[in-house]
Design an enzyme around this catalytic site. Structure first.
Site, short mmCIF file in Angstrom:
data_model
loop_
_atom_site.label_atom_id
_atom_site.label_comp_id
_atom_site.label_asym_id
_atom_site.label_seq_id
_atom_site.Cartn_x
_atom_site.Cartn_y
_atom_site.Cartn_z
N LEU A 16 0.85 -1.20 0.00
CA LEU A 16 0.00 0.00 0.00
C LEU A 16 0.89 1.25 0.00
O LEU A 16 0.86 2.03 0.92
CB LEU A 16 -0.91 0.01 1.24
CG LEU A 16 -1.96 -1.09 1.32
CD1 LEU A 16 -2.72 -0.99 2.63
CD2 LEU A 16 -2.93 -0.95 0.17
N GLY A 17 1.62 1.44 -1.04
CA GLY A 17 2.68 2.45 -1.13
C GLY A 17 2.43 3.84 -0.68
O GLY A 17 3.35 4.55 -0.63
N THR A 18 1.57 4.48 -0.52
CA THR A 18 0.57 5.09 0.36
C THR A 18 0.84 6.48 0.91
O THR A 18 1.95 6.80 1.30
CB THR A 18 0.27 4.15 1.55
OG1 THR A 18 -0.21 2.96 1.09
CG2 THR A 18 -0.74 4.69 2.50
N SER A 19 -0.24 7.24 0.98
CA SER A 19 -0.31 8.45 1.80
C SER A 19 -1.59 8.35 2.62
O SER A 19 -2.69 8.27 2.05
CB SER A 19 -0.34 9.71 0.94
OG SER A 19 0.83 9.84 0.16
#
Length: 242
Positions: A16-19
């Protein structure tokens, strides 16, 4: 492209490479996240929902391994359901965050999970807890996480103000996530937000073509700017071979 060349992708699990983000305001909390899930450099899902319901007024934002965070959220959800049945009351946000923290800490060498827990309870009202990699537990008025968070800490420090209402907080979360998504290659897609108050849980959605726009460099690097600058100084731009 007729097929996916898996040999060209980086090895690793679905990520979930994610912010992700959560902000407390007077009367509730606003949580938000982008929607990009990656497998190496391949975008496995561009409309992921990273805001996970764990109880009526308690949600978590997930970053790290998709499998790990989903499993941890399922364990905590089951624990909170058992608590509400045996205790006869809704669990507090701190209780939920403590369950997340215990699972993450006891399995810190096996998990890749950074989680933000936020919600409303009758004991303290709105609250936000950050559980980074390693299993710490920190209560904060606002928390950000994921790979995109490193780009926007300064913006959050300079912009956040105590005493905000719902609308100001929603705008803050939306702008912060849009900035993170613009800079971070592992974040993108759409913005999903959730406003949690004593009365209800409200879902908000910002499509990819309606994200807030910020400076992207065209004013300096665009062809028009270069031509104008060259004309002002009487300098002819050097030709670049194609």
């Amino acid at each position: 492209m007729d097929h996916i060349d898996w040999n060209r992708l980086k090895t690793g699990e679905v990520n979930l490479g994610t912010s992700i983000m959560a902000v407390q305001f007077d009367g509730g909390v606003v949580i938000g996240a982008d929607s990009r899930t990656t497998t190496g450099s391949y975008i496995a899902n561009r409309v992921t929902d990273k805001l996970t319901h764990v109880h009526d007024r308690i949600y978590c934002c997930r970053s790290g391994s998709a499998a790990d965070t989903q499993a941890v959220a399922d364990i905590v959800h089951q624990g909170l359901q058992m608590y509400s049945q045996t205790a006869g009351e809704a669990p507090s946000v701190h209780h939920a965050a403590s369950l997340f923290q215990r699972v993450c800490y006891e399995n810190k060498d096996a998990l890749s999970a950074g989680i933000i827990v936020a919600g409303w309870d009758k004991e303290v009202g709105p609250s936000v807890y950050n559980i980074p990699l390693g299993g710490g537990l920190f209560r904060q008025p606002w928390a950000i996480g994921g790979s995109g968070s490193t780009y926007v800490y300064g913006y959050c420090d300079a912009t956040y103000k105590e005493g905000w209402g719902r609308d100001e907080t929603v705008t803050f979360v939306k702008n912060t996530l849009a900035l993170a998504m613009a800079r971070d290659g592992s974040s993108g897609g759409v913005i999903r937000m959730c406003v949690i108050t004593e009365d209800n849980v409200e879902r908000l959605f910002v499509p990819g073509d309606e994200l807030p726009k910020f400076w992207e460099g065209r004013e300096v690097l665009g062809a028009t700017a270069l031509k104008n600058r060259a004309a002002d100084k009487g300098v002819v731009p050097m030709a670049v071979e194609a």
